[in-house]
Design an enzyme around this catalytic site. Structure first.
Site, PDB file in Angstrom:
ATOM      1  N   ASP A   1       2.197 -14.427  13.305  1.00  0.00           N
ATOM      2  CA  ASP A   1       0.978 -15.042  12.799  1.00  0.00           C
ATOM      3  C   ASP A   1       0.054 -13.897  12.377  1.00  0.00           C
ATOM      4  O   ASP A   1      -0.658 -13.309  13.200  1.00  0.00           O
ATOM      5  CB  ASP A   1       0.342 -15.895  13.896  1.00  0.00           C
ATOM      6  CG  ASP A   1      -0.830 -16.710  13.372  1.00  0.00           C
ATOM      7  OD1 ASP A   1      -1.305 -16.431  12.253  1.00  0.00           O
ATOM      8  OD2 ASP A   1      -1.275 -17.615  14.094  1.00  0.00           O
TER       9      ASP A   1
ATOM     10  N   GLU B   1       0.837  -1.199   0.000  1.00  0.00           N
ATOM     11  CA  GLU B   1       0.000   0.000   0.000  1.00  0.00           C
ATOM     12  C   GLU B   1       0.872   1.250   0.000  1.00  0.00           C
ATOM     13  O   GLU B   1       1.564   1.533   0.985  1.00  0.00           O
ATOM     14  CB  GLU B   1      -0.893   0.026   1.258  1.00  0.00           C
ATOM     15  CG  GLU B   1      -1.730  -1.218   1.475  1.00  0.00           C
ATOM     16  CD  GLU B   1      -2.628  -1.540   0.300  1.00  0.00           C
ATOM     17  OE1 GLU B   1      -3.314  -0.625  -0.187  1.00  0.00           O
ATOM     18  OE2 GLU B   1      -2.621  -2.708  -0.154  1.00  0.00           O
TER      19      GLU B   1
ATOM     20  N   HIS C   1      -2.422  10.667  -0.440  1.00  0.00           N
ATOM     21  CA  HIS C   1      -2.707   9.444  -1.182  1.00  0.00           C
ATOM     22  C   HIS C   1      -2.640   9.671  -2.686  1.00  0.00           C
ATOM     23  O   HIS C   1      -2.340   8.749  -3.427  1.00  0.00           O
ATOM     24  CB  HIS C   1      -4.061   8.869  -0.763  1.00  0.00           C
ATOM     25  CG  HIS C   1      -3.966   8.116   0.515  1.00  0.00           C
ATOM     26  ND1 HIS C   1      -3.954   8.730   1.753  1.00  0.00           N
ATOM     27  CD2 HIS C   1      -3.823   6.783   0.773  1.00  0.00           C
ATOM     28  CE1 HIS C   1      -3.829   7.820   2.696  1.00  0.00           C
ATOM     29  NE2 HIS C   1      -3.753   6.645   2.147  1.00  0.00           N
TER      30      HIS C   1
END
Lengths: 399, 399, 399, 399
Positions: C302, C97, C393
C-alpha cells in the site's frame, strides 16, 4: 470518588465573592485579606513580616542576595467539583501583567454560576530516562532480554530509596545501538524530580553491576524524559498529573457574564484550532500559560515546568440545548504541595488559602490548576470571539 | 558592531568573583550585596524596605493581596562579548530549586575563563495575527489582491498608535476561506504585547472600513501568532528576539572547571539530540527553561513567555584542536527592559545589577539571557556526560 | 534468533554482482533477468506476458481501465544479517527517477563488502482507534471502569473474526468527554488494515450492546490511529513493524566505494540532524522515501503508507577505530507479503526475487526494507558530504 | 483569473458519467476506455501494446529489468472550477487497494452535482538549501552582510542554467556558526528537483569564489529544504504548489449521495481534528495520501513526494443554510506535467485523459489533484460519520 462529584454537584452553593474595589491600594488589599483570613495567615504576603529565618532556604538557593517580590492578586472564587478538590476556592496569582487576574476571575464567575467546573485528576507519573549504549544491536537484544526480567528488582531498589515514591512502570526504546529506559514513578505529594533521579541512579548502579552485557556508555538522563521541554511524547502520555476538566455554561450566563454567545465561541474555537494546527503548536489552547505561571509562582512550584505544563487541549461546543460545553485536558501538570518552594513563607500562605499545603493535597491542587486554566480559556475566547479583547487590555493593562 | 566584538574579545579581562560562602545566611548575603553595591541598590531585594507606594501596581495586577517573595541568588560573573552586552555580568536568578544557581555559576566560570561568550541579537519581531473569514475562496482572492496594496497605510496607522513600535513586515496565510494576517513589529525596549495589539486593532478597523469585500467574521487574534505556546512557526522565524551565542572552551578548562572532556560532551550532545528528536521536542536543549525562568522572574519579565522562549537549538562539537565548541540559538526570546514588571522595586534593582534597566537596554539584556542559557547548557551537559549530575543534586537539592 | 545473526555474520560470503551494463536497453535487461532467473520468473515483469486473467483484480480496484507500467530496476545485491532475512538479496525498485537505483546500489555494495547490514524486526502492531463520546467526564469515568475489565472479551471477539490476526494490546486516551480506544493487533503476514477494521468493528458492537453507560456518539476511527499520516504518536510507538538496522563500514570501503571519509560523513550527519530539527521534520533521515516508495511500488504494498513509513531516525558515527558506524531505526513500516497487491502478476514476481512472497515472509521483507533504506542513507550522505551529489544527478538524471 | 471561476460556476453543466459496471473485467474495461477515447489513447494502458522502445528510459532508471504493472481505475468525472482547471475530469488512479476508486468516485459525484469544486493554485516554490559553516558567529555575520547584496547575481546565474526555472526568493537561517541558505525557484511545468539542484550548485560555486569570508565546510543540501520529508517548515510555507479547494454540498446531496448529514460531518471533523492534534499529526486530513498516491503513480509523478504532499488541512462546517462547507488546503504539492516519468507510455496516456500532458499544464494538474483529494475527504468522512465505513470495505476490499 465519582459518586462524590455527583453529590457535590447537586448541592446548592451560595457563592462567595471577592471584593474587587480598589484593585491595588492598601484599603482594597486589607478588605480582601480580611475576607480570606479564615483560610490562611497573610503575615508574609502582606509584606508586613520580613523573612528573618533564612535556614528555610537550605536546598532552595545558592549565592542568596534577597527576595524578588511579585505582586499577587486573588482570582475567584471558583467552584470546583473534583475527586479531590471540592468547593469554592480563592486562587492566588503572582503576576505583573495587567488584566490577567481580572480575566481569570471573570471566567471563574461564569463557571461557578454554572454549577462549577468538574476537574478530575486521572493518572500520574514522573519519568527519568537513562540511556545505555552498546557496541551493536545484537548486544542491545541481549540486554533487553535480560532487563525485562528485572522489574521486581527495580521496585525493590526504589523502595530502598524512598518511602513516598513508587515505581509504577518501565519501558524501553531502541534506536540503533542505543536503548532509552523510561522509569515511571508516582511521587506522592511532591513534584518529585529529585526523588526520581535518586531512585533511577540506584537502579542504574544495579544494572551496571549485573547486566550480562556491558554498555560502552551510559547517561542518567538522555533528555528522553521530556523534563522542562514541550514535546509530543509527554503530551501523548502523562508527565506529572493528567487532569481533565469540563463545564457547561448556560447560554444566558455566556451572554450576561462572558458577554458572548455559545455559537460565537464554538466558531472561534474552530478557527483557533485550525490556526494552531497550522503553526505547529503542541496541543491547542488560548493562554493557559498565563494563569498557570501566576499560580505556580505564587505557590512555590518549579515554574520552569510551564514549558511542559502549558501543553494541553481545549474544546468548546454548543450543546443540543444551545449552551456552551467547554473542556480542557492537561496531561503534563507537574505540581507538588510538599517540597520544592512550597514551604517558603509566602508560598505556604498561598497554598493554605486553598487548603492545599502539605501531604495529601497534590491531586486536589492539580484539579484546581486545571479548573483555573479552563476558566481562563472561557474568558479569553469570549473576549476575542465578541471583540472586547482590545478594550479590556486598554483599560487594565496600562500604567 | 561586529568590530566591537572582535575588539572586546582581544582585551584582557580580570575576572571578578562572587563570594559563594554561606550560600543562604545573612552574612553571606551581606557580603554579596556589598560586592554588588556599585551596580545597584538592594533596598527592596534585601527585604529591608517594605513596598509602601502601591500606585506602582497600576496596570500590573487586580485584586491585589500582597507580594510573593521568591529567593534570589546571583550567578556569574559571566563575561559576554555581544554587540550590545559587553563585559562581565552578575546575573540575578529567582528560584526555589537547589543547585540551579550553583550549576549556572559553574557554566559562567568556565565560559568566562575561556574569554567569554559571544552573544549576538540578530533580529527582532513581535507578531499579532488577526484572522478574516470570507464566504468563499474567490472572495479571499479579491481580498488578497486589495490588501497587498495597503502596506503603506498600515505603516502610517502604526505610527499614529505608537512612537516606540514599528511595523516591519506583513504576511498572509490562506486556509480555505480564512486568511490569517501576520503583522510583525519592532517594539523598542518593551516586550510589546499590548503595543502590537493596539496597533493591529487600528489596522483592522481600517481594513473593515475599506476592504472592497467584507469578511463574514474576523478576530483580532486567531492564535496564529504563537503567543505563549511552543510552536514550530515561531521556532522557524523570530518571536521577540533571535539571539545566537557561542563559546570555545579549551580542553583544560573543560577538565578543570567542568570536570569533563570535550569528546565526552560532544558524544552526550549527539545522544541527547537523537533522544530529543524521538520524543518530538521542539528544538534541542538540556534545561534552559531553568535559568531563563529564574532570570525572567527576577527581572519582571512576562514569565509565561517561557512557553516559547525555551525553544532553542544547542550544539556541542570538538574543534580540530580538541577543544569544545558550544553554541545556543534562541529565536523566541520575548523580553523587555521597560514596561511590564520591569519597573517594580526588586525587579528594577535586579535589572540595574546588569545595567539593563530602561530604554536602550533590551538587546543587551537579550544577549545576556542567551549567554546565561548557554552557560547552563555547558554545566548540565558536563555533569551528565561525566556522571556527577546525581551527586550535585544530592548535596545541593536537599533541605 | 540473535545467535543466528552472529553465526551468519561469521560466515564468509562470496558476493554476487548485478550486471550494470546497458542500464536501460533490451540486452542489459536480458542479462540481468538471466542472472535473476533462479529466484523468480519474469514473465510479466519483462512485459512479454499480457495479463489476461482479470479476476485477480477482485477486491483491488474499481472502474478498471488498464495497467500503469512503471520502469523497474534491480539494486544490490545486499547482504543482510537479520533474524528473518539472511543472505544476499537483489532488490527490485519501480521508479521513474534517474540515479535512484544506482545510488541505492552503491550503498548496497559498500554495506555488503563490509559484511552486510544487521537488520532486526523488533516488534509489530497495527492499530485501529474508535472514539466514544459521552455526555460528561463523569460518564467517561464510569465507561473506563467498565471497559478495562473487558480485555479478555475483546481477545475472544478478535479470534472469532480472524485466524491470522491477534489482539495484543488495548489502550485508552481521555480528552474532555471523549475517549479514544486504541486496539493493537498483530496481523500475521498481511499489512492488515482491513483485518483490524473488521475486528474492531466487532469489538465496538459488543461495547455498544454491553456498556453500562451509553455514548452520545461513536466512530470506528477518529484518525487517532495515525493511518497514512506522518505523526509523532506512531513515530514514538510502533505502526506496522519496528525494524532497526546497522552496519560498520571500514574506512577504506568508505573511501573506495563511497568516495568519502567517516569523519566527513559524521560531520554531515550532525549538520543534517540540526537542520532537520529546525525545519520540524518528524524523525531524521536523508531520502528513505525514495527507496521505500520504489520497493513498495514494485512489490504491491500500500504505497500510500509511505506517509508514515518514511518517518525514521538515522545516525552516523566514527568508531574508535576510525570506521563508520551507521544505523537506521524505522518504527512505522507497514508491509505485507500476502494480501493487498502482493499477489498480482509483476508484484508477485518481484517479491519472489527476494523469496518474500506468501506466508511467513513479512518480517523477512521488513528487514530487507530497512536494510535497503540504510544502504540508501549511506550513499546519499557520502555524495553530499564529499561534494559529488550534483555530478551524479547530472550524469544519471537527464534524458 | 478569478473572474473565470465566477463565470464557469454560473454555467450549467451536464455531467458525464463513468460506466461502473463490471468493475474489473474486460467488458467493463472496454466500455470505459471507449467513453474516454476522445481524451486519450489507451494503447499502453490497456496492456495491448508492449513497450518496445526502451530509449525512453534514459535518465529514468538504471539496472532495468522490466515494468511493474499497477491496476488502474478511473474516478469521476469531477467538475473543477479553477483558475487553470475548468470543466469535468475523469481521473486515473493506479492502486491495489479495493474501495479506493469507488470511494473517491462517490466524493466526485457529490461535489460535481453541487456545482463542482473550486480549486485554486495560489503560489509555487521549490527549494534547495545549501549550508555554509564558519569558524565563528562573527564570521557568519560578515558572510551575511556580503551575501544579502548578491541576490541579483544569483538571479543572473540561475538564468544561465535554466530557461524554465526562475529564482524567486532567497532566505537565510543562522544556527550557531552555521548558515542555511534557502533558494526558492519557480520551476515551470516540471517538478523541478534536478533543475533547482543544478542552479543552486552554480550559485554555490559563485559564493565559494567570491565570498570575503571562507566557510570551513559547505554542503549543497543540509536537508533543510524538506525534500521528501513531512515537516513543519514546508507545511507553513510552500513546497511545490499551494492549492486551496472548497465546495458547498447542499444538505440533500449530502443525504442522497454521501448518505450522511452536514451536522454529523462537521461533528466528525471536530472530533477528528482534536484526535489528530493529540497524535501530533502534521496537518489534519482523513486519507488524502490514498488518492494522491494513486494519481501520482498513474501519471509518472515522483511518488516519494507523497511524504510531503499528504500534509494538508481539511475543514468541514455547516453553513448558515444547513449545507456542508468543505475545504482542503495543500501547501506541499510537488507535481509536474513535463519531465520525470510524465512522458512514459502509460503515464502520458493518463495525463492526456485529463488534458494535463506537457507544457502549460502543471497548475491545472495541481488544481485537479487538490480537488480530487477534497472529494476523497468528503467520502471517507461521510462513511465514518454515518457508520458505513466498515461495510464498504467488507464489500469492496476482499478478494
Amino acid at each position: 470518588m465519582i459518586e462524590q462529584i455527583v453529590k457535590q454537584k447537586s448541592t446548592q452553593h451560595e457563592l462567595d465573592s471577592i471584593d474587587t474595589s480598589a484593585p491595588f491600594d492598601q484599603e482594597g488589599q486589607s478588605k480582601r485579606l480580611q475576607q480570606l483570613q479564615d483560610h490562611s495567615s497573610s503575615h508574609y504576603l502582606s509584606d508586613n513580616g520580613k523573612i528573618d529565618d533564612l535556614t528555610i532556604l537550605k536546598g532552595k538557593i545558592e549565592n542568596f542576595i534577597g527576595f524578588t517580590k511579585v505582586p499577587t492578586g486573588i482570582a475567584g472564587p471558583l467552584l470546583v467539583n473534583g475527586t479531590h478538590a471540592q468547593g469554592q476556592f480563592s486562587i492566588p496569582l503572582a503576576t505583573t501583567e495587567g488584566a490577567l487576574v481580572a480575566s481569570y476571575s471573570r471566567g471563574c464567575k461564569a463557571a461557578s454560576l454554572s454549577g462549577g467546573i468538574t476537574s478530575i485528576c486521572m493518572t500520574e507519573s514522573v519519568q527519568r530516562s537513562p540511556l545505555f549504549k552498546f557496541s551493536s544491536i545484537v548486544e542491545v537484544g541481549m540486554f533487553l532480554a535480560w532487563i525485562i526480567e528485572q522489574y521486581d528488582q527495580f521496585i525493590t531498589i526504589t523502595k530502598s530509596h524512598t518511602s513516598h515514591g513508587k515505581l509504577i512502570n518501565f519501558k524501553t526504546n531502541v534506536e540503533g545501538n542505543q536503548v532509552n529506559l523510561v522509569f515511571e514513578f508516582e511521587t506522592g505529594d511532591a513534584a518529585g524530580q529529585n526523588m526520581v533521579t535518586f531512585c533511577t541512579a540506584g537502579i542504574c548502579e544495579y544494572i551496571l553491576e549485573n547486566s550480562p552485557v556491558k554498555p560502552t556508555t551510559w547517561y542518567i538522563e538522555s533528555n528522553f524524559s521530556g523534563d522542562k521541554k514541550s514535546n509530543y511524547q509527554s503530551f501523548q502520555s502523562v508527565r506529572g498529573k493528567k487532569v481533565v476538566a469540563e463545564v457547561i455554561i448556560p447560554k444566558d450566563i455566556v451572554r450576561d457574564v462572558l458577554k458572548s454567545d455559545p455559537k460565537l465561541m464554538e466558531d472561534y474555537w474552530k478557527t483557533s484550532t485550525v490556526s494552531l494546527v497550522q503553526i505547529g503548536s503542541i496541543g491547542t489552547q488560548g493562554h493557559i500559560a498565563n494563569g498557570l505561571t501566576a499560580l505556580f509562582m505564587a505557590t512555590g512550584q518549579d515554574v520552569a515546568c510551564i514549558s511542559e505544563a502549558q501543553v494541553a487541549v481545549n474544546r468548546f461546543e454548543v450543546t443540543p440545548d444551545g449552551d456552551l460545553y467547554a473542556s480542557l485536558t492537561m496531561p503534563n501538570l507537574i505540581v507538588g504541595t510538599v517540597g520544592g518552594g512550597t514551604g517558603l513563607p509566602t508560598q505556604r500562605e498561598c497554598l493554605e488559602l486553598m487548603d492545599c499545603y502539605g501531604t495529601g493535597k497534590a491531586k486536589k491542587f492539580a484539579e484546581i490548576c486545571c479548573a483555573l486554566a479552563l476558566a481562563g480559556e472561557l474568558s479569553i475566547a469570549a473576549a476575542i470571539a465578541s471583540g472586547h479583547f482590545v478594550s479590556a487590555h486598554k483599560s487594565l493593562g496600562r500604567s
